[in-house]
Design an enzyme around this catalytic site. Sequence first.
Site, PDB file in Angstrom:
ATOM      1  N   ARG A   1      44.229 -28.444  10.405  1.00 17.97           N
ATOM      2  CA  ARG A   1      43.062 -29.049  10.012  1.00 17.97           C
ATOM      3  C   ARG A   1      42.330 -28.178   9.241  1.00 17.97           C
ATOM      4  O   ARG A   1      42.443 -26.770   9.288  1.00 17.97           O
ATOM      5  CB  ARG A   1      42.042 -29.738  11.034  1.00 17.97           C
ATOM      6  CG  ARG A   1      41.567 -28.392  11.848  1.00 17.97           C
ATOM      7  CD  ARG A   1      40.179 -28.304  11.795  1.00 17.97           C
ATOM      8  NE  ARG A   1      39.571 -27.181  12.329  1.00 17.97           N
ATOM      9  CZ  ARG A   1      39.471 -25.770  11.906  1.00 17.97           C
ATOM     10  NH1 ARG A   1      40.145 -25.583  10.696  1.00 17.97           N
ATOM     11  NH2 ARG A   1      39.000 -24.902  12.691  1.00 17.97           N
TER      12      ARG A   1
ATOM     13  N   GLY B   1      59.645 -26.466   9.959  1.00 20.22           N
ATOM     14  CA  GLY B   1      61.061 -26.126   9.459  1.00 20.22           C
ATOM     15  C   GLY B   1      61.688 -25.214  10.328  1.00 20.22           C
ATOM     16  O   GLY B   1      62.876 -25.411  10.866  1.00 20.22           O
TER      17      GLY B   1
ATOM     18  N   GLU C   1      37.613 -28.564  26.855  1.00 19.06           N
ATOM     19  CA  GLU C   1      36.257 -27.590  26.793  1.00 19.06           C
ATOM     20  C   GLU C   1      35.570 -27.912  25.309  1.00 19.06           C
ATOM     21  O   GLU C   1      34.571 -27.899  25.383  1.00 19.06           O
ATOM     22  CB  GLU C   1      36.630 -26.073  26.827  1.00 19.06           C
ATOM     23  CG  GLU C   1      35.725 -25.455  26.813  1.00 19.06           C
ATOM     24  CD  GLU C   1      35.726 -24.039  26.085  1.00 19.06           C
ATOM     25  OE1 GLU C   1      34.860 -22.947  26.409  1.00 19.06           O
ATOM     26  OE2 GLU C   1      36.407 -24.093  25.028  1.00 19.06           O
ATOM     27  N   HIS C   2      36.523 -28.272  24.294  1.00 19.04           N
ATOM     28  CA  HIS C   2      35.875 -28.348  23.052  1.00 19.04           C
ATOM     29  C   HIS C   2      35.111 -29.575  23.209  1.00 19.04           C
ATOM     30  O   HIS C   2      33.968 -29.698  22.610  1.00 19.04           O
ATOM     31  CB  HIS C   2      37.168 -28.522  21.896  1.00 19.04           C
ATOM     32  CG  HIS C   2      36.458 -28.878  20.601  1.00 19.04           C
ATOM     33  ND1 HIS C   2      35.932 -28.122  19.837  1.00 19.04           N
ATOM     34  CD2 HIS C   2      36.347 -30.230  19.858  1.00 19.04           C
ATOM     35  CE1 HIS C   2      35.361 -28.502  18.550  1.00 19.04           C
ATOM     36  NE2 HIS C   2      35.832 -29.668  18.526  1.00 19.04           N
TER      37      HIS C   2
ATOM     38  N   LYS D   1      56.359 -24.797   7.063  1.00 20.89           N
ATOM     39  CA  LYS D   1      56.997 -23.788   7.358  1.00 20.89           C
ATOM     40  C   LYS D   1      57.334 -23.716   8.847  1.00 20.89           C
ATOM     41  O   LYS D   1      58.750 -23.382   9.195  1.00 20.89           O
ATOM     42  CB  LYS D   1      56.473 -22.385   6.847  1.00 20.89           C
ATOM     43  CG  LYS D   1      56.634 -22.339   5.334  1.00 20.89           C
ATOM     44  CD  LYS D   1      55.725 -21.339   4.709  1.00 20.89           C
ATOM     45  CE  LYS D   1      55.639 -21.139   3.132  1.00 20.89           C
ATOM     46  NZ  LYS D   1      54.897 -19.975   2.669  1.00 20.89           N
TER      47      LYS D   1
ATOM     48  N   GLU E   1      43.429 -19.368   9.925  1.00 23.11           N
ATOM     49  CA  GLU E   1      43.682 -18.694  11.286  1.00 23.11           C
ATOM     50  C   GLU E   1      44.661 -19.719  11.970  1.00 23.11           C
ATOM     51  O   GLU E   1      44.854 -20.912  11.557  1.00 23.11           O
ATOM     52  CB  GLU E   1      42.222 -19.239  12.229  1.00 23.11           C
ATOM     53  CG  GLU E   1      42.430 -18.737  13.733  1.00 23.11           C
ATOM     54  CD  GLU E   1      41.457 -19.294  14.423  1.00 23.11           C
ATOM     55  OE1 GLU E   1      40.371 -18.174  14.930  1.00 23.11           O
ATOM     56  OE2 GLU E   1      41.024 -20.258  14.505  1.00 23.11           O
TER      57      GLU E   1
ATOM     58  N   ARG F   1      60.866 -24.969  13.595  1.00 24.67           N
ATOM     59  CA  ARG F   1      61.331 -25.773  14.835  1.00 24.67           C
ATOM     60  C   ARG F   1      62.677 -26.719  14.528  1.00 24.67           C
ATOM     61  O   ARG F   1      63.533 -26.638  15.304  1.00 24.67           O
ATOM     62  CB  ARG F   1      60.240 -26.567  15.068  1.00 24.67           C
ATOM     63  CG  ARG F   1      60.508 -27.436  16.665  1.00 24.67           C
ATOM     64  CD  ARG F   1      59.294 -28.372  16.634  1.00 24.67           C
ATOM     65  NE  ARG F   1      59.134 -28.895  18.025  1.00 24.67           N
ATOM     66  CZ  ARG F   1      60.162 -29.975  18.520  1.00 24.67           C
ATOM     67  NH1 ARG F   1      60.905 -30.464  17.261  1.00 24.67           N
ATOM     68  NH2 ARG F   1      60.201 -30.549  19.498  1.00 24.67           N
TER      69      ARG F   1
END
Length: 214
Positions: free
Chosen positions: A43, A23, A152-153, A20, A137, A25
Amino acid sequence: MNWEAFLAPYVQVVEELKVKLKGIRAQYEFESKHSPIEFVTGRVKPVTSIIEKTRSKNMSFDKIEEEMQDIAGVRVVCQFVDDIYGIVRMLQARNDFSIVEEKDYIETEKDSGYRSYHMIIRYPVATLRGEKQIIAEIQIRTLAMNFWATNEHSLNYKYDGQIPTDVKARLKRAAEAAFKLDEEMAKIKDEVQEAQRIYHRKRVYAKHKEGGPS
């Protein structure tokens, strides 16, 4: 627990949201307009991460569906901060899911310097046993914010969430520099978008001239 069966609806949510959003974009591109969406990723949280989070949060498995809000995650990356809020308004106006919660970490960033806009939604999924409401999320951020958050991750993973003080200080300064970049780019947003429109028109013209698909 049969994790594959449990996660199947979450996989479906991620795939449907990606389709969606991509789409949307494409529609902007068809109309030769600036798209607020640069790219979309998604993910489903790995089983090992789900189990680790249940332990760290002292969460029972029967509470996972309601209390773990990021099992299904979609990320929308934009060029400009204004684009983020444009996407937020667009998502708020949709009727194919409901919004549970919104967290604006751009107006009020986290202590680490993290900036992003988070939306927690309930998304209806058709299953063999009927409709199921899945919590997911959506994160919306600029390219600069995404670059910072990705690094950072990685550091959090390396240091098991205990990043050394000196590295934390550098990260904080880097976050401020990234946001300063976003602010400076916002000042030339019109110029950038006009350049992109010119490039798009030239590309379309060249494809027509070659006789290829537009």
